[in-house]
Design an enzyme around this catalytic site. Structure first.
Site, short mmCIF file in Angstrom:
data_model
loop_
_atom_site.label_atom_id
_atom_site.label_comp_id
_atom_site.label_asym_id
_atom_site.label_seq_id
_atom_site.Cartn_x
_atom_site.Cartn_y
_atom_site.Cartn_z
N ASP A 1 0.83 -1.20 0.00
CA ASP A 1 0.00 0.00 0.00
C ASP A 1 0.86 1.25 0.00
O ASP A 1 0.62 2.20 -0.76
CB ASP A 1 -0.92 -0.02 1.23
CG ASP A 1 -1.75 1.24 1.36
OD1 ASP A 1 -2.69 1.42 0.58
OD2 ASP A 1 -1.45 2.06 2.24
N GLU B 1 -2.00 -5.21 -3.95
CA GLU B 1 -1.08 -4.45 -3.10
C GLU B 1 0.00 -5.36 -2.53
O GLU B 1 1.17 -4.97 -2.44
CB GLU B 1 -1.84 -3.76 -1.97
CG GLU B 1 -2.68 -2.58 -2.42
CD GLU B 1 -3.32 -1.84 -1.27
OE1 GLU B 1 -3.55 -0.63 -1.41
OE2 GLU B 1 -3.61 -2.47 -0.23
#
Length: 260
Positions: free
Chosen positions: A58, A130
């Site tokens: 992320d 991610e």
């Protein structure tokens, strides 16, 4: 970080056909294939799952996208850049990219999650993407991970109009606070409820300057954060003096009861 730092011990010498094909689509051959395997492992499958890689990915994704936008949209002010980035890293966009990569073919899910359609669930696929980006970062460093992100977004036409797209509650809350020179909110997962294949996330959103916390519940961490942000916006904008020129927040996840 040096390539391979943080890699897992005992990496296998080969990948199954699905992950081998995924490497080709990613245009990255892993020095440590176990990183890719873990990136596609849901918590319902084993305790050795992908959530830590998702956390790392992320941040890598946000930095890589920020650099891309800084370069491509060099006339856009900070606020508009933040809105464009929010649209590029939101769950819907990540789900579309993950679907294009066919990440679902390599997902490792528990039996219950499989039966409930987990391989097609947007939150699981967005999180897995991610995690894959985090895995590439650990395997080869930021430059390689950033190049991957640029390839993933190469089909999108980046333009200033993206900043005018519908804003989610987290983006609206961030803009509301920034407009008043206040610190960004802090999100924290308070509890994870339910079985591994059908979990809900209880998330707390705190605004430091006000000392106020609000809670939201969603079917994924992101959805919980959006619900908590919506609840915080509802509180902050209850006073008409504070709410001037603030658009109405929308979310598909209802916020939970306020925290006393």
């Amino acid at each position: 970080m040096q390539p391979g730092q943080g890699a897992l011990d005992g990496a296998p010498a080969f990948l199954n056909p699905e992950l081998t094909a995924l490497q080709r689509r990613l245009q990255h051959n892993f020095a440590n294939p176990r990183l890719l395997e873990r990136a596609l492992t849901h918590r319902s499958f084993t305790a050795d799952h992908n959530e830590r890689l998702e956390f790392l990915g992320d941040s890598v994704l946000n930095l890589a996208v920020s650099g891309l936008l800084f370069e491509k949209l060099n006339q856009l002010p900070e606020g508009d850049l933040s809105r464009v980035r929010a649209n590029l890293v939101k769950q819907d966009t990540l789900f579309e990219i993950a679907s294009r990569l066919n990440l679902s073919a390599g997902l490792r899910l528990g039996d219950g999650e499989k039966r409930s359609g987990g391989q097609k669930r947007p939150s699981i696929l967005a999180d897995a993407l991610e995690a894959v980006i985090g895995a590439v970062y650990l395997d080869a460093g930021f430059e390689v991970a950033s190049a991957l992100v640029r390839r993933l977004y190469s089909d999108l036409e980046l333009n200033a109009q993206m900043s005018a797209m519908g804003k989610d509650p987290k983006t609206e809350l961030q803009e509301w606070l920034q407009g008043r020179k206040m610190k960004l909110p802090v999100y924290r997962v308070v509890a994870t409820l339910g079985e591994a294949h059908k979990q809900t996330f209880d998330v707390e959103c705190t605004v430091t300057e006000t000392g106020r916390s609000e809670r939201g519940i969603g079917a994924s961490r992101r959805a919980g954060e959006q619900a908590a942000a919506a609840a915080m916006l509802q509180h902050l904008t209850a006073d008409p003096k504070q709410a001037h020129a603030l658009p109405t927040a929308t979310t598909d996840v209802a916020p939970s009861a306020k925290v006393p």
